[in-house]
Scaffold this active site. Structure first.
Site, PDB file in Angstrom:
ATOM      1  N   GLY A 127       0.776  -1.244   0.000  1.00  0.00           N
ATOM      2  CA  GLY A 127       0.000   0.000   0.000  1.00  0.00           C
ATOM      3  C   GLY A 127       0.800   1.282   0.000  1.00  0.00           C
ATOM      4  O   GLY A 127       0.219   2.354   0.136  1.00  0.00           O
ATOM      5  N   GLY A 134       2.848   2.419  -2.506  1.00  0.00           N
ATOM      6  CA  GLY A 134       3.217   2.922  -3.831  1.00  0.00           C
ATOM      7  C   GLY A 134       2.521   4.209  -4.231  1.00  0.00           C
ATOM      8  O   GLY A 134       1.384   4.489  -3.806  1.00  0.00           O
ATOM      9  N   CYS A 170      -0.732   3.514  -5.982  1.00  0.00           N
ATOM     10  CA  CYS A 170      -1.454   2.427  -5.329  1.00  0.00           C
ATOM     11  C   CYS A 170      -2.633   2.979  -4.532  1.00  0.00           C
ATOM     12  O   CYS A 170      -2.522   4.013  -3.879  1.00  0.00           O
ATOM     13  CB  CYS A 170      -0.458   1.766  -4.383  1.00  0.00           C
TER      14      CYS A 170
END
Ligand code: 5GP
Length: 340
Positions: A176, A178, A181
Site C-alpha cells: 500500500g 506505492g 497504489c
C-alpha cells in the site's frame, strides 16, 4: 478484534539526525555494495527500477546499469523479446513473473532458451496468502541456483516464512505504499513503509536473507531513509516515471503513469476488471522528464550527502550510524504550492 498500540512510521514521520563525524567528503562515499548469493555475487548501487510496465523496460535496464543500478523488468514482455534481451542483458536484471500457471510455464520455456538464468522476481500484490507462498517455493524448487526475490509482505513472520520455507534470497517489503497504489483506500489495509522495513530487515538479516523496500519513495531523501532503516535494496517506481526510458503514452509534455492493479492496466492485460474485484491502482499524468540519468544522479547525490550527515563512509553503514528522530514536519513547504 485487537489494536496494536505501537505507532508505525512512514518516511514522512522521521528525519535522519545529523551527527558529528569524521566522514570523508561526498565524493569518496562508497554507495556500491557487494552481495553474495548461493551461486553468484552482485556488486553495484542497490537501487532497483520497479517492474511497472511503464518503468521496468529494456531501455530503463540499460540506463540503470550505466549507473551500477538494477531493474526489475515488467512481466508483460513476450518470451522472444525476453530471450533476445537476456542474451546481452546487463548484470543485475530481474526477470519478473506472477503466480499464475501460465507465468510458471513462461519461465520454464524461457529457462530452456537461455544459458544462464537471470535474477528472478516473483511478484504478487499480497504474498501473505498461502497459494502465493506455495508458488514462490515452487519456483525455488525448480531453480535452486537462481537469485530469488519475492514478495510483497510487511511482517517479520512472513519474512521468516518466505526465507525459511520458500528459500527466498531477497524479500520484497511493502503493502500500500506505492505512488500509484490505492490499496489502503480501497481495502483499508497496509503498513507504514519505514516501520515495515525496520521490522522486516531485522527478521531477514537474522536468517541470512536480504530485503528490498518497495514503494513510497517520494524523493531522494526517502531512499536514504529506507537504506538507513535497514533495506538492502530500494525499489523505485513513480520517481522514475515520465523519463525517456519509460514506455507509454505521451502527449502535451505529459506521460501516462498507472499502477499495475489499476483499471488501466487491467483493461490492457486482462480485458477489464473481473466482477468481484476493485481496481487498486490509479492512473495519473506526470511531466515528461528527459533522460533518467539526471534523476539517478540526484538519488546517488542524495545518498552521498546523507552519508556525510550520518558519518558513514559507505552505504552499508547507514543503519549502524543512523538515529531517526520523529518529527511533525520534515521540510519547509512554503514554495510547494507555487510549483506546477
Ligand atoms: P512507488 O515507487 O511508485 O511509490 O511504488 C512502486 C511500487 O508500487 C511497485 O513496485 C509496486 O509494488 C506497487 N504498485 C504498483 N502498481 C500498483 C497498483 O496498482 N496497486 C498497488 N497496490 N501497488 C502497486
Amino acid at each position: 478484534m485487537r489494536i496494536d498500540p505501537d505507532v508505525k512510521l512512514d518516511f514522512c514521520d522521521v528525519l535522519i539526525k545529523p551527527q558529528w563525524s569524521k566522514a570523508p567528503s561526498r565524493s569518496s562515499v562508497r554507495l556500491d555494495r557487494e552481495f553474495t548469493f548461493k551461486k553468484c555475487s552482485w556488486n553495484g548501487i542497490p537501487i532497483i527500477a520497479a517492474n511497472l510496465d511503464t518503468v521496468g523496460t529494456f531501455s530503463m535496464a540499460k540506463a540503470m546499469a550505466e549507473h551500477g543500478m538494477m531493474t526489475c523488468l515488467h512481466k508483460h514482455y513476450q518470451l522472444d523479446q525476453l530471450v533476445e534481451f537476456f542474451r546481452t542483458a546487463p548484470k543485475g536484471c530481474f526477470y519478473t513473473l506472477g503466480i499464475k500457471t501460465e507465468d510458471m510455464q513462461k519461465l520454464d520455456d524461457f529457462s530452456k532458451r537461455v544459458d544462464v538464468l537471470p535474477f528472478l522476481c516473483v511478484d504478487v500484490a499480497n504474498a501473505h496468502i498461502q497459494f502465493a507462498a506455495e508458488r514462490i517455493k515452487m519456483v525455488r524448487d525448480k531453480y535452486p541456483n537462481a537469485v530469488l526475490m519475492a514478495g510483497n509482505v510487511v511482517t517479520p513472520e512472513l519474512v521468516h516464512h518466505l526465507v525459511i520455507n520458500g528459500g527466498v534470497d531477497i524479500v520484497k517489503i511493502g503493502i500500500g505504499s506505492g505512488s500509484c497504489c490505492t490499496t489502503r483506500l480501497i481495502s483499508g489495509c497496509g503498513y507504514p513503509q519505514l516501520s515495515a522495513v525496520i521490522e522486516c530487515a531485522d527478521a531477514a538479516h537474522g536468517c541470512g536473507a536480504k530485503i528490498c523496500s518497495d514503494g513510497g519513495v517520494t524523493c531522494p531523501g526517502d531512499v536514504a531513509k529506507a537504506f538507513a532503516a535497514g533495506a538492502d535494496f530500494v525499489m523505485v517506481g513513480g520517481l522514475l516515471a515520465g523519463h525517456d526510458e519509460c514506455d507509454g503514452e505521451r502527449s502535451d509534455g505529459k506521460f501516462k503513469f498507472y499502477g499495475m492493479s489499476s483499471l488501466e492496466a487491467n483493461r490492457k492485460y486482462s480485458g477489464g476488471l473481473k466482477g468481484y474485484r476493485a481496481a487498486e491502482g490509479r492512473c495519473i499524468e506526470v511531466p515528461c522528464k528527459g533522460p533518467v540519468s539526471a534523476t539517478l544522479q540526484e538519488i546517488a547525490g542524495g545518498l552521498s550527502s546523507a552519508a556525510t550527515y550520518l558519518g558513514a563512509s559507505k552505504l552499508k553503514d547507514f543503519p549502524k550510524c543512523c538515529t531517526f528522530i520523529r518529527v511533525n514536519r520534515t521540510h519547509n513547504s512554503v514554495f510547494e504550492s507555487w510549483i506546477g
